[in-house]
Design a protein around this motif. Structure first.
Motif, short mmCIF file in Angstrom:
data_model
loop_
_atom_site.label_atom_id
_atom_site.label_comp_id
_atom_site.label_asym_id
_atom_site.label_seq_id
_atom_site.Cartn_x
_atom_site.Cartn_y
_atom_site.Cartn_z
N SER A 129 0.81 -1.32 0.08
CA SER A 129 -0.08 0.12 -0.03
C SER A 129 0.70 1.20 -0.04
O SER A 129 0.43 2.47 -0.35
CB SER A 129 -0.97 0.04 1.06
OG SER A 129 -0.20 0.10 2.31
N ASP A 130 2.03 1.08 0.23
CA ASP A 130 3.08 2.16 0.33
C ASP A 130 3.46 2.55 -1.37
O ASP A 130 4.13 3.79 -1.41
CB ASP A 130 4.32 1.94 1.24
CG ASP A 130 4.14 2.06 2.59
OD1 ASP A 130 4.85 1.48 3.28
OD2 ASP A 130 2.87 2.36 2.88
N SER A 132 2.85 3.48 -5.42
CA SER A 132 2.25 3.77 -6.63
C SER A 132 2.52 2.55 -7.66
O SER A 132 3.64 2.22 -7.75
CB SER A 132 2.54 5.15 -7.07
OG SER A 132 2.25 6.10 -6.17
N LEU A 163 -1.99 5.94 -7.96
CA LEU A 163 -1.11 6.44 -6.97
C LEU A 163 -1.42 5.97 -5.46
O LEU A 163 -2.36 6.02 -5.19
CB LEU A 163 -0.89 7.98 -6.89
CG LEU A 163 -0.51 8.59 -8.47
CD1 LEU A 163 -0.73 10.00 -8.63
CD2 LEU A 163 0.57 7.82 -9.22
N ARG A 164 -0.15 6.10 -4.85
CA ARG A 164 -0.40 5.69 -3.55
C ARG A 164 -1.07 6.72 -2.70
O ARG A 164 -1.68 6.60 -1.69
CB ARG A 164 1.00 5.40 -2.82
CG ARG A 164 1.86 6.54 -2.92
CD ARG A 164 3.26 6.48 -1.91
NE ARG A 164 2.97 6.72 -0.53
CZ ARG A 164 3.89 6.78 0.26
NH1 ARG A 164 5.13 6.38 0.03
NH2 ARG A 164 3.42 6.58 1.72
N SER A 165 -1.03 7.95 -3.46
CA SER A 165 -1.64 9.25 -2.47
C SER A 165 -2.94 9.16 -2.92
O SER A 165 -3.77 10.01 -2.10
CB SER A 165 -1.12 10.43 -3.02
OG SER A 165 -1.14 10.26 -4.45
N GLY A 166 -3.77 8.36 -3.69
CA GLY A 166 -5.07 8.39 -3.90
C GLY A 166 -5.57 9.14 -5.01
O GLY A 166 -4.66 9.28 -5.91
N LYS A 226 7.60 4.72 -5.06
CA LYS A 226 6.99 4.98 -3.72
C LYS A 226 6.43 6.35 -3.95
O LYS A 226 5.37 6.86 -3.31
CB LYS A 226 8.40 5.45 -2.85
CG LYS A 226 8.92 4.33 -2.24
CD LYS A 226 8.28 3.86 -1.07
CE LYS A 226 8.86 2.82 -0.15
NZ LYS A 226 8.03 2.44 1.04
N ILE A 227 6.89 7.01 -5.20
CA ILE A 227 6.16 8.30 -5.78
C ILE A 227 5.12 8.01 -6.85
O ILE A 227 4.02 8.14 -6.70
CB ILE A 227 7.22 9.41 -6.13
CG1 ILE A 227 7.85 9.57 -4.82
CG2 ILE A 227 6.52 10.69 -6.49
CD1 ILE A 227 9.02 10.74 -5.05
#
Length: 120
Positions: free
Chosen positions: A30-31, A33, A52-55, A100-101
């Motif tokens: 879940s960490d 992208s 993306l991991r950020s949603g 990660k990004i």
């Protein structure tokens, strides 16, 4: 370190559907992208889709928007690419990516790829 393994590629006819899967070996799925790139013979590798991991809304290349859908199952450490209304120009090796990004360009981890061939 993340290891990625794609599956689900194959030979289909124009207009058919195909679903690619990518299993990730990491305890912190879940960490990351997650995304998909592809490379057709004689062409540069290109971005296809990312979640993306950020949603937020997933990202898509214009060429696949409305036909492809990316999704992610954190419980199964798997990302999918549902491909509908396939065209011969979708023929390529499809690569699963993780970072990660994330975004549309830079990804640290790549799978070995899976071949998708669409016949006319």
């Amino acid at each position: 370190q993340v290891q990625l393994v794609e599956s689900g590629g194959g030979l289909v006819q124009a207009g058919d559907s195909l679903r690619l899967s990518c299993a990730a070996s990491t305890r912190t799925f879940s960490d990351y992208s997650m995304g998909w790139f592809r490379q057709a013979p004689g062409k540069k590798r290109e971005f296809v889709a990312a979640i993306l991991r950020s949603g937020g809304n997933p990202l898509y290349a214009d060429s696949v928007k409305g036909r492809f859908t990316i999704s992610k199952d954190n419980a199964k450490n798997t990302v999918y690419l549902q491909m509908n209304s396939l065209k011969p120009e979708d023929t390529a090796v499809y690569y699963c990516v993780a970072d990660k990004i994330g975004g549309t360009h830079e990804y640290d981890y790549w799978g070995p790829g899976t071949q998708v061939t669409v016949s006319s």
